[in-house]
Enzyme design. Structure first.
Site, mmCIF file in Angstrom:
data_model
loop_
_atom_site.group_PDB
_atom_site.id
_atom_site.type_symbol
_atom_site.label_atom_id
_atom_site.label_comp_id
_atom_site.label_asym_id
_atom_site.label_seq_id
_atom_site.Cartn_x
_atom_site.Cartn_y
_atom_site.Cartn_z
ATOM 1 N N ASN A 1 51.346 30.085 42.472
ATOM 2 C CA ASN A 1 50.496 29.301 41.799
ATOM 3 C C ASN A 1 50.554 29.477 40.310
ATOM 4 O O ASN A 1 50.313 28.557 39.409
ATOM 5 C CB ASN A 1 48.930 29.218 42.241
ATOM 6 C CG ASN A 1 48.617 30.984 42.394
ATOM 7 O OD1 ASN A 1 49.452 31.800 42.165
ATOM 8 N ND2 ASN A 1 47.282 31.125 42.480
ATOM 9 N N VAL B 1 46.007 37.266 51.937
ATOM 10 C CA VAL B 1 45.609 38.625 52.504
ATOM 11 C C VAL B 1 46.492 38.961 53.785
ATOM 12 O O VAL B 1 46.779 40.245 54.000
ATOM 13 C CB VAL B 1 44.106 38.532 53.235
ATOM 14 C CG1 VAL B 1 43.591 39.581 53.923
ATOM 15 C CG2 VAL B 1 43.126 38.070 52.028
ATOM 16 N N PRO B 2 46.744 38.217 54.808
ATOM 17 C CA PRO B 2 47.860 38.470 55.930
ATOM 18 C C PRO B 2 49.109 39.346 55.274
ATOM 19 O O PRO B 2 49.588 40.415 55.650
ATOM 20 C CB PRO B 2 48.190 37.265 56.441
ATOM 21 C CG PRO B 2 47.052 36.234 56.247
ATOM 22 C CD PRO B 2 46.575 36.670 54.655
ATOM 23 N N GLU C 1 46.628 41.885 44.880
ATOM 24 C CA GLU C 1 45.802 41.171 44.397
ATOM 25 C C GLU C 1 45.800 39.649 45.339
ATOM 26 O O GLU C 1 46.812 39.143 45.282
ATOM 27 C CB GLU C 1 46.491 40.378 43.061
ATOM 28 C CG GLU C 1 46.339 41.546 41.858
ATOM 29 C CD GLU C 1 44.960 41.447 41.403
ATOM 30 O OE1 GLU C 1 44.015 40.941 41.612
ATOM 31 O OE2 GLU C 1 44.942 42.643 40.559
ATOM 32 N N CYS D 1 43.220 31.672 43.088
ATOM 33 C CA CYS D 1 42.978 32.760 43.989
ATOM 34 C C CYS D 1 41.241 32.951 43.692
ATOM 35 O O CYS D 1 40.636 33.203 44.559
ATOM 36 C CB CYS D 1 43.594 33.968 43.817
ATOM 37 S SG CYS D 1 43.740 34.236 42.074
ATOM 38 N N GLU E 1 44.700 44.075 37.442
ATOM 39 C CA GLU E 1 45.768 43.763 36.320
ATOM 40 C C GLU E 1 44.942 43.090 35.065
ATOM 41 O O GLU E 1 43.648 43.075 35.282
ATOM 42 C CB GLU E 1 46.430 42.292 36.937
ATOM 43 C CG GLU E 1 47.215 42.787 38.074
ATOM 44 C CD GLU E 1 48.124 41.764 38.615
ATOM 45 O OE1 GLU E 1 47.749 40.685 38.829
ATOM 46 O OE2 GLU E 1 49.188 42.100 38.895
HETATM 47 N N1 LIG Z 1 44.269 37.705 43.290
HETATM 48 C C1 LIG Z 1 45.310 37.342 42.648
HETATM 49 O O1 LIG Z 1 45.371 37.554 41.566
HETATM 50 C C2 LIG Z 1 45.934 36.039 43.268
HETATM 51 C C3 LIG Z 1 46.706 35.326 42.567
HETATM 52 C C4 LIG Z 1 47.493 34.246 42.882
HETATM 53 C C5 LIG Z 1 47.457 33.977 44.545
HETATM 54 N N2 LIG Z 1 46.600 34.711 45.228
HETATM 55 C C6 LIG Z 1 46.656 34.648 46.610
HETATM 56 O O2 LIG Z 1 47.970 34.275 46.947
HETATM 57 C C7 LIG Z 1 48.073 33.265 48.151
HETATM 58 C C8 LIG Z 1 48.947 32.152 48.021
HETATM 59 O O3 LIG Z 1 50.234 32.637 47.598
HETATM 60 P P1 LIG Z 1 51.366 32.710 48.816
HETATM 61 O O4 LIG Z 1 51.297 31.532 49.727
HETATM 62 O O5 LIG Z 1 52.564 32.607 47.716
HETATM 63 O O6 LIG Z 1 51.272 34.133 49.472
HETATM 64 P P2 LIG Z 1 51.968 34.563 50.479
HETATM 65 O O7 LIG Z 1 51.259 36.053 50.887
HETATM 66 O O8 LIG Z 1 52.600 33.454 51.351
HETATM 67 O O9 LIG Z 1 53.329 35.022 49.720
HETATM 68 C C9 LIG Z 1 53.088 35.900 48.409
HETATM 69 C C10 LIG Z 1 54.380 36.571 48.083
HETATM 70 O O10 LIG Z 1 54.786 37.418 49.051
HETATM 71 C C11 LIG Z 1 56.205 37.291 49.726
HETATM 72 N N3 LIG Z 1 55.989 37.576 51.288
HETATM 73 C C12 LIG Z 1 55.996 36.976 52.183
HETATM 74 N N4 LIG Z 1 55.801 37.807 53.262
HETATM 75 C C13 LIG Z 1 56.312 38.926 52.906
HETATM 76 C C14 LIG Z 1 56.518 40.192 53.313
HETATM 77 N N5 LIG Z 1 56.237 40.553 54.782
HETATM 78 N N6 LIG Z 1 56.881 41.131 52.621
HETATM 79 C C15 LIG Z 1 56.965 41.259 51.412
HETATM 80 N N7 LIG Z 1 56.757 40.011 50.648
HETATM 81 C C16 LIG Z 1 56.319 38.958 51.571
HETATM 82 C C17 LIG Z 1 56.446 35.798 49.381
HETATM 83 O O11 LIG Z 1 57.764 35.245 49.492
HETATM 84 C C18 LIG Z 1 55.644 35.482 48.194
HETATM 85 O O12 LIG Z 1 56.707 35.979 47.152
HETATM 86 C C19 LIG Z 1 46.379 32.713 48.180
HETATM 87 O O13 LIG Z 1 45.844 33.426 49.255
HETATM 88 C C20 LIG Z 1 45.993 33.421 46.855
HETATM 89 O O14 LIG Z 1 44.613 33.567 46.959
HETATM 90 C C21 LIG Z 1 46.135 35.778 44.694
HETATM 91 C C1 LIG Z 2 44.295 32.080 35.131
HETATM 92 N N1 LIG Z 2 43.358 32.128 36.460
HETATM 93 C C2 LIG Z 2 42.730 30.652 36.508
HETATM 94 C C3 LIG Z 2 42.197 32.979 36.140
HETATM 95 C C4 LIG Z 2 43.871 32.113 37.653
HETATM 96 C C5 LIG Z 2 44.405 33.739 37.804
HETATM 97 C C6 LIG Z 2 45.336 33.726 39.202
HETATM 98 C C7 LIG Z 2 44.817 33.297 40.488
HETATM 99 O O1 LIG Z 2 45.435 32.648 41.130
#
Ligand SMILES: NC(=O)c1ccc[n+]([C@@H]2O[C@H](COP(=O)([O-])OP(=O)(O)OC[C@H]3O[C@@H](n4cnc5c(N)ncnc54)[C@H](O)[C@@H]3O)[C@@H](O)[C@H]2O)c1
Ligand SMILES: C[N+](C)(C)CCCC=O
Length: 579
Positions: A242, A319-320, A339, A373, A553
């Site tokens: 994202n 989360v998973p 994160e 997120c 972060e």
């Molecule tokens: N808290 C935060 O700062 C933050 C920021 C952005 C997105 N997110 C979260 O990310 C999610 C969306 O992103 P996504 O769909 O890319 O998430 P995702 O968990 O599917 O993938 C995230 C990353 O992990 C990698 N990955 C997947 N399986 C893996 C494994 N078994 N081992 C190592 N790496 C693996 C993916 O290739 C990708 O690079 C949402 O839940 C969102 O809330 C959190």
């Molecule tokens: C820049 N924002 C809008 C705070 C998003 C941070 C990263 C989360 O997905």
């Protein structure tokens, strides 16, 4: 005269509200003394944080940048020329997307090719070759070699290189933002903000690099101890799709400032801009191999996490996947930053400034097509103002301009891919089945422009008649879907707001300052907003409670997560042995 590109003849204008005047009459956060005869035309609000763009055009009309920093005219480099002429549906990438030892390379193994899409059109823009175990090892070894040099440099020396990287990003803002938009689908307007936050992050940690220090502790008899903050070594960064460039900078900036090296794996959906970041670090003067990029999905990520020479894992994602990352980190006893996702509450009290609260709710739900997120997707509204608030939110949501993300007036682009769009649609269908009322949007959106027909668009959706037990209220949708929930008392809303496994963010709108602080103190969330939402000043730590993860972060706090403490005990007298 150079100006940021305007498309379809639209002048580039930020139509948002103006910031309140600062003492001295300057309406933005410009450095003191920048004004007078050369005072720029202010086109937006000043201050720090996402979307607080103080867009400027100098008297020469040459450039616009946030926070009021004047910038020199940009050279018309080939890549800038490319960005200026980039049109949705035309870009194809043929360069290698791995980066190792200071150069783009094809992966040494793996090599399974996957399509990478342009969300705005559904077109394949490149083929991604995933990295196998050998390629991951080569990247880690490259980082290890560079770490030996980088970690021995002083903080001030590292600072200079990071500042140069920030300068280059600023200079190349338009190209990077354009590439991000093409690959992610978010509007160019937002992508520029992401790039601005990214270079600010590098500048911020460049500022902290020279201050990384321990303490001196006096002991009896003239003996003493001291502590040293030391880097960890090779850090693995794994990113979500994202905020591809920004997530990489949020990890790389503190990691490199502390003296670490990094191997970064972006999401396979958005592999492009992080390779530009790697090139920029090299151009800025980091030792070759300090920042490397491996590409691929879960398998590549696993090779990276399990690699014995990886000292730390910083992960952004769901989360998973976070659970799996933590498992792999546990096996290697590696520190980990997680994160993860969220389902954050936004609480609107009846004594709020209504227009601000409506703006806040839109900011909390519809940036980056709702794929954020920390979005405040559970909007709790005090019953007394439920009707007026809802009416206004629906009216404003219906006006959001959806379409070609490279057009200047677009405010919502395309979702990341077809399966994700289908998933979001599935949540809306289920919400209706469970009794929620679609107050607006929720349908697919098909733009008039024929080249956008296969893009992944939908109308932003507001759901009413929601209850806390509905799936749309409990699960992270990660799309433009807001759920409105009425409440009657402060005590009740705090309890309901906290009744979730997540704890990433939360917000409150009220004019009552005691109530505002009382409520955010009671929220079980790592990032809380009062009378605003989803701004991200890099000076403030960001991260979650509960299932939304841990570690931070941004802010000074992140330095702790990329360094380790060594204690040195110094004896000034003789050794008294008990033997
Ligand atoms: N808290 C935060 O700062 C933050 C920021 C952005 C997105 N997110 C979260 O990310 C999610 C969306 O992103 P996504 O769909 O890319 O998430 P995702 O968990 O599917 O993938 C995230 C990353 O992990 C990698 N990955 C997947 N399986 C893996 C494994 N078994 N081992 C190592 N790496 C693996 C993916 O290739 C990708 O690079 C949402 O839940 C969102 O809330 C959190
Ligand atoms: C820049 N924002 C809008 C705070 C998003 C941070 C990263 C989360 O997905």
């Amino acid at each position: 005269m150079l100006r940021p590109p305007s498309r379809q003849g639209e002048p580039e204008r930020w139509a948002g509200p103006r910031a309140p005047s600062r003492p001295g009459g300057h309406a933005c956060a410009c450095p003191p003394g920048w004004g007078g005869a050369r005072r720029p035309e202010v086109k937006g609000p000043g201050g720090s944080g996402a979307l607080r763009l103080c867009r400027l055009v100098s008297p020469h009309g040459e450039q616009s940048l946030p926070w009021g920093f004047p910038s020199p005219p940009l050279p018309l480099t080939p890549s800038r020329r490319l960005a200026m002429s980039s049109v949705t549906g035309t870009v194809t990438i043929h360069q290698p997307l791995n980066y190792r030892a200071g150069a783009r390379v094809q992966p040494a193994d793996g090599g399974q090719a996957e399509d990478v899409y342009e969300p705005a059109t559904g077109r394949v823009i490149t083929k991604l070759l995933s990295s196998g175990e050998k390629e991951v090892d080569l990247a880690v070894q490259s980082a290890k070699a560079a770490f030996k040099i980088w970690s021995q440099m002083s903080g001030m020396e590292r600072s200079r290189v990071l500042l140069e990287a920030a300068r280059i990003i600023r200079e190349q803002r338009e190209e990077i933002a354009t590439l991000e938009t093409i690959n992610n689908g978010k509007s160019i307007f937002e992508a520029r903000v992401d790039i601005d936050i990214s270079w600010q992050c590098l500048e911020y940690y460049a500022g902290l690099a020279g201050s990384l220090a321990g303490e001196h502790i006096q002991l009896p008899g003239g003996s003493f101890g001291y502590t040293r903050r030391e880097p960890l070594g090779v850090c693995a960064g794994i990113g979500a799709w994202n905020y591809p460039f920004q997530v990489a900078c949020w990890k790389a900036a503190p990691a490199l400032a502390c003296g670490n090296a990094m191997v970064f794996k972006p999401s396979p959906f958005t592999p492009l801009t992080v390779v530009r970041l790697a090139e920029i670090f090299t151009e800025a003067g980091v030792p070759k191999g300090l920042f490397n990029v491996v590409q691929g999905g879960a398998a590549t990520g696993q090779f990276l996490c399990h690699h014995p020479d990886v000292a730390k894992i910083s992960f952004t994602g769901s989360v998973p996947t976070g659970i799996k990352i933590m498992g792999m980190a546990a096996k290697g006893i590696k520190p980990v930053t997680l994160e993860l996702g969220g389902k954050s509450p936004l609480i609107i009290f009846s004594d709020c400034a209504l227009e601000n609260a409506v703006n806040g709710a839109l900011m909390a739900n519809f940036l980056t097509q709702g794929e954020v997120c920390c979005n405040g997707t559970r909007v709790f509204v005090e019953r007394k103002i439920l009707d007026v608030f809802t009416k206004e939110v629906v009216k404003r949501t219906q006006k959001i301009k959806i379409g070609d993300p490279l057009l200047e007036d677009t405010r919502m682009g395309a979702l990341i891919n077809r399966p994700h769009l289908d998933r979001v649609q599935g949540f809306i269908k289920q919400a209706k089945e469970q009794g929620a009322e679609v107050l607006c949007g929720g349908d697919l959106y098909v733009p008039d422009d024929p080249k956008l027909k296969n893009g992944y668009y939908m109308q932003p959706c507001v759901l009413g008649n929601c209850t806390d037990d509905m799936t749309c209220v409990k699960e992270e949708i990660f799309g433009p879907v807001m759920s409105i929930l009425p409440f009657d008392t402060e005590e009740e809303v705090v309890e309901r707001a906290n009744n979730t496994k997540f704890g990433l963010a939360g917000g409150v709108f009220t004019r009552d300052i005691q109530k505002a602080h009382r409520v955010v103190a009671a929220l079980k969330a790592g990032m809380c907003f009062i009378n605003n939402y989803n701004i991200s000043p890099v000076e403030l730590p960001f991260g979650g409670y509960k299932a939304s993860g841990f570690g931070r972060e941004n802010g000074r706090a992140a330095m702790e997560y990329y360094s380790q403490l060594k204690t040195v005990c110094v004896e000034m007298g003789d050794v008294e042995s008990v033997f």
